[in-house]
Scaffold this motif. Structure first.
Motif, short mmCIF file in Angstrom:
data_model
loop_
_atom_site.label_atom_id
_atom_site.label_comp_id
_atom_site.label_asym_id
_atom_site.label_seq_id
_atom_site.Cartn_x
_atom_site.Cartn_y
_atom_site.Cartn_z
N ALA A 122 2.46 14.64 28.92
CA ALA A 122 3.14 13.72 29.84
C ALA A 122 2.97 14.18 31.28
N TYR A 123 3.04 15.50 31.50
CA TYR A 123 2.90 16.02 32.86
C TYR A 123 1.48 15.82 33.38
N ILE A 124 0.49 16.05 32.51
CA ILE A 124 -0.91 15.82 32.90
C ILE A 124 -1.12 14.36 33.27
N ASP A 125 -0.63 13.46 32.41
CA ASP A 125 -0.78 12.02 32.64
C ASP A 125 -0.17 11.62 33.98
N GLU A 126 1.00 12.14 34.27
CA GLU A 126 1.71 11.77 35.50
C GLU A 126 0.99 12.26 36.74
N THR A 127 0.60 13.54 36.77
CA THR A 127 0.00 14.11 37.98
C THR A 127 -1.40 13.56 38.23
N LEU A 128 -2.18 13.35 37.17
CA LEU A 128 -3.55 12.85 37.38
C LEU A 128 -3.55 11.37 37.77
N ALA A 168 -0.55 23.43 44.54
CA ALA A 168 -0.05 24.75 44.13
C ALA A 168 1.22 24.63 43.30
N GLU A 169 2.15 23.79 43.77
CA GLU A 169 3.41 23.61 43.04
C GLU A 169 3.17 22.99 41.66
N ASP A 170 2.23 22.02 41.60
CA ASP A 170 1.92 21.39 40.31
C ASP A 170 1.25 22.37 39.36
N ASN A 171 0.43 23.26 39.92
CA ASN A 171 -0.19 24.29 39.09
C ASN A 171 0.87 25.21 38.47
N VAL A 172 1.86 25.58 39.29
CA VAL A 172 2.94 26.44 38.79
C VAL A 172 3.74 25.71 37.70
N PHE A 182 2.74 23.25 35.83
CA PHE A 182 1.89 23.08 34.65
C PHE A 182 1.80 24.39 33.87
N ALA A 183 1.64 25.50 34.60
CA ALA A 183 1.56 26.81 33.94
C ALA A 183 2.84 27.12 33.18
N THR A 184 3.98 26.73 33.74
CA THR A 184 5.27 26.93 33.06
C THR A 184 5.30 26.18 31.74
N ARG A 185 4.78 24.95 31.75
CA ARG A 185 4.75 24.16 30.52
C ARG A 185 3.77 24.72 29.51
N VAL A 186 2.63 25.21 30.00
CA VAL A 186 1.64 25.83 29.10
C VAL A 186 2.25 27.06 28.43
N GLU A 187 2.95 27.87 29.20
CA GLU A 187 3.58 29.06 28.63
C GLU A 187 4.68 28.71 27.64
N ALA A 188 5.37 27.58 27.89
CA ALA A 188 6.39 27.14 26.94
C ALA A 188 5.74 26.78 25.61
N VAL A 189 4.57 26.12 25.66
CA VAL A 189 3.81 25.81 24.45
C VAL A 189 3.41 27.10 23.75
N MET A 190 2.92 28.07 24.54
CA MET A 190 2.45 29.33 23.98
C MET A 190 3.59 30.12 23.35
N SER A 191 4.76 30.06 23.99
CA SER A 191 5.91 30.80 23.48
C SER A 191 6.32 30.29 22.10
N VAL A 192 6.37 28.97 21.95
CA VAL A 192 6.71 28.40 20.64
C VAL A 192 5.61 28.68 19.63
N ALA A 193 4.35 28.60 20.10
CA ALA A 193 3.22 28.85 19.20
C ALA A 193 3.27 30.27 18.64
N LYS A 194 3.73 31.23 19.45
CA LYS A 194 3.82 32.62 18.98
C LYS A 194 4.71 32.70 17.73
#
Length: 574
Positions: A189-195, A208-212, A214-226
């Protein structure tokens, strides 16, 4: 299972080939027994050759069955995934805007892509492996029982030890999988919105703010994946440890029996062959079980979409508009509040009568209920109380399809699809000919810029019409409405995006279009309201004044204030 039901013949065939393949592999154990007892130990070369040929024949049968099973199961996986996408998409198209107001588009798209792809993989591959392995486990245990009841009993004692971790870790994997899919949906959803809003992102140097973010959301995915990966790894490794340990113990017991002469070396070899097959099958089940649990979480998300209740209910036998629709509208004691704010009435006991063919402008401050009124006329929302009628018929008694076919909508923000000019204009009437589309574009003053495109009417307009200017988009939208040729026009400041030259041309087109049609115009500019039959002044969802421009300047303080602030900034043409 309900999606597999229409293809029960293929499912049955796949199961038959699965049994043939599994039973053929199981019969190899008897070949191993014969090879050891009647070939090696008996030192009989001729018999050994016969047994080898038998094993090759069994292998050919099994391989053929595997081909058929794999083809059918993979096809079923693709077909089920496609059917689920079709059902969910078809259902989504029937939901009112209130659903999409509370859901992010990227999240919905994620369920269509990531979730349905995972389900496709499970049905086409993992489920097949689980079924095959289950048959192998059951058949292997039966064949082990024929070989040695004592050793089989020892193996069965180990089964609860293996199933325990499968149940415990499997539930953990399912929970983390559901959470993981939710996080991936948020990421999409975030990718769809920003692009989609890349112009705004770059214009405000927000990269820069969008990268941060997005990175927060990626890490949230990674955290659950762990968590999911950890429990899946524990599931597989625990099952393997317990299975191999059990086999090692049973082998030691079996070796003692061979030395004591209780069973033959061939029988122990056959038993070990089955034991290894069963252990391998159990390991496979434990591995694909976690995949099935992941798919279960994905399926829940898809089912949620397909079961979202419709909030706009149609009658089983709707009333029909007979003959030509004249376009007379009546609003009686209309009350409406958006579902997100049920206590805040946007339309409050509104009573309006609009004659067939009348041109009516709606003016008022932001939040007065003008756009909401359009949405209620189209039955995008259901009023809390009151009545809207078209030609004397309650619109709630009409089918949504027939009702909406009476309106041509030109929104303030023109909607252009990622398709050609022809496809965008003919969206208003899909059976229109090329000549009819061209005439509509000529009437909307759009033909003059379309013919300058390299491919003319076949020119691809890009995502959201990025190749067009604001005025060109608006004229395409007006051409669509002209082509639709419907009795009621809903114009949401249809000339707002036009420059002065284009505005004059489009106004001429709209004048032709409005002839003999009921027209409702949301107005913000004096040029829009100066020539209408009647102006309705709305405030806080109520009708506070009605009349012509000159009448309202004399009688309505709100209209006079509104005109001074917003309408008279542009002087009328003389």
């Amino acid at each position: 299972m309900s999606f597999l039901r229409p293809y029960k013949v293929k499912v049955f065939a796949a199961v038959v080939f699965l049994f043939i393949g599994s039973l053929a592999w199981l019969s190899l154990g008897q070949g191993v027994k014969l090879m050891v007892d009647e070939g090696f130990i008996a030192d009989n070369a001729a018999r050994l050759n016969e047994i080898i040929l038998l094993i090759v024949a069994i292998t050919i049968v099994s391989a053929s069955a595997v081909f058929c099973r794999f083809y059918l199961m993979t096809w079923l996986g693709e077909r089920v995934s496609a059917d689920i996408r079709l059902k969910v998409y078809s259902h989504l198209l029937t939901l009112s805007p209130s659903f999409f107001a509370s859901q992010r588009t990227g999240e919905v798209i994620s369920r269509f892509t990531a979730d349905s792809t995972l389900l496709q993989s499970v049905v086409g591959s993992s489920l097949s492996m689980a079924l095959r392995s289950s048959v192998t486990v059951l058949g292997g245990i039966i064949m082990m029982g024929f070989t040695s009841v004592k050793l089989t009993g020892l193996v069965l004692l180990a089964v609860p030890l293996v199933l325990g971790p499968v149940a415990f870790f499997g539930n953990k994997v399912r929970r983390f999988s559901r959470e993981s899919q939710d996080k991936v949906g948020d990421l999409g959803a975030y990718i769809d919105e920003t692009l989609h809003e890349i112009h705004t992102v770059q214009a405000y140097t927000h990269e820069a703010e969008d990268n941060v973010a997005f990175a927060t959301r990626v890490e949230a995915v990674m955290s659950v994946a762990k968590g999911r990966i950890k429990y899946r790894a524990l599931l597989i490794s625990t099952v393997m440890l317990l299975s191999i340990s059990a086999i090692a113990f049973v082998t030691w017991v079996g070796a003692q029996d061979v030395m004591l002469g209780n069973i033959s070396a061939g029988e122990l070899s056959a038993f070990m062959f089955y034991a290894v097959m069963v252990a391998g099958a159990v390991a496979t089940i434990s591995e694909v079980f976690s995949e099935i649990q992941r798919a279960s979480g994905a399926t829940e998300r898809l089912i949620e979409l397909s079961q979202v209740p419709k909030d706009i209910i149609e009658l089983a036998q709707p009333q029909q508009l007979m003959g030509k629709t004249h376009g007379a509208l009546s609003l009686s004691e209309l009350v409406f509040a958006y579902p997100s704010e049920p206590s805040n009435a946007v339309i409050n006991h509104l009573n309006v009568e609009i004659k067939a063919g009348e041109r009516v402008a709606l003016v008022g401050p932001s939040g007065a209920g003008k756009s909401t009124l359009f949405e209620l006329l189209l039955r995008f929302y259901q009023p809390k109380s009151g009545l809207i009628s078209l030609d004397g018929i309650d619109i709630a008694n009409l089918s949504l399809s027939q009702l909406r076919q009476q309106y041509a909508l030109v929104p303030q923000e023109s909607v252009i699809f990622a398709a050609s000019v022809f496809e965008n204009v003919s969206y208003g009437r899909i059976d229109a000919t090329a000549e009819e589309v061209k005439q509509a574009c000529i009437a909307a003053k759009a033909d003059e810029f379309i013919v300058d495109f390299p491919q003319g009417y076949e020119t691809y307009l890009g995502e959201r019409g990025v190749r067009l200017s604001g005025g060109q988009k608006q004229r395409i939208a007006i051409a669509r409405a002209i082509l639709a040729d419907r009795p009621v026009l809903l114009l949401d400041e249809a000339t707002s995006a036009l420059d002065a030259v284009s505005e004059v041309k489009v106004k001429q087109a709209l004048e032709t279009l409005m002839q003999g049609r009921t027209t409702l115009i949301i107005a913000h500019r004096l040029a829009t309201v100066i020539n209408v039959d009647r102006i309705l002044v709305l405030d806080k969802g109520q009708l506070v004044a009605a009349g012509t421009h000159n009448q309202l300047l004399q009688s309505s303080e709100l209209y006079r204030e509104f005109a001074n602030l917003q309408l008279l900034s542009e002087q009328p043409e003389t």
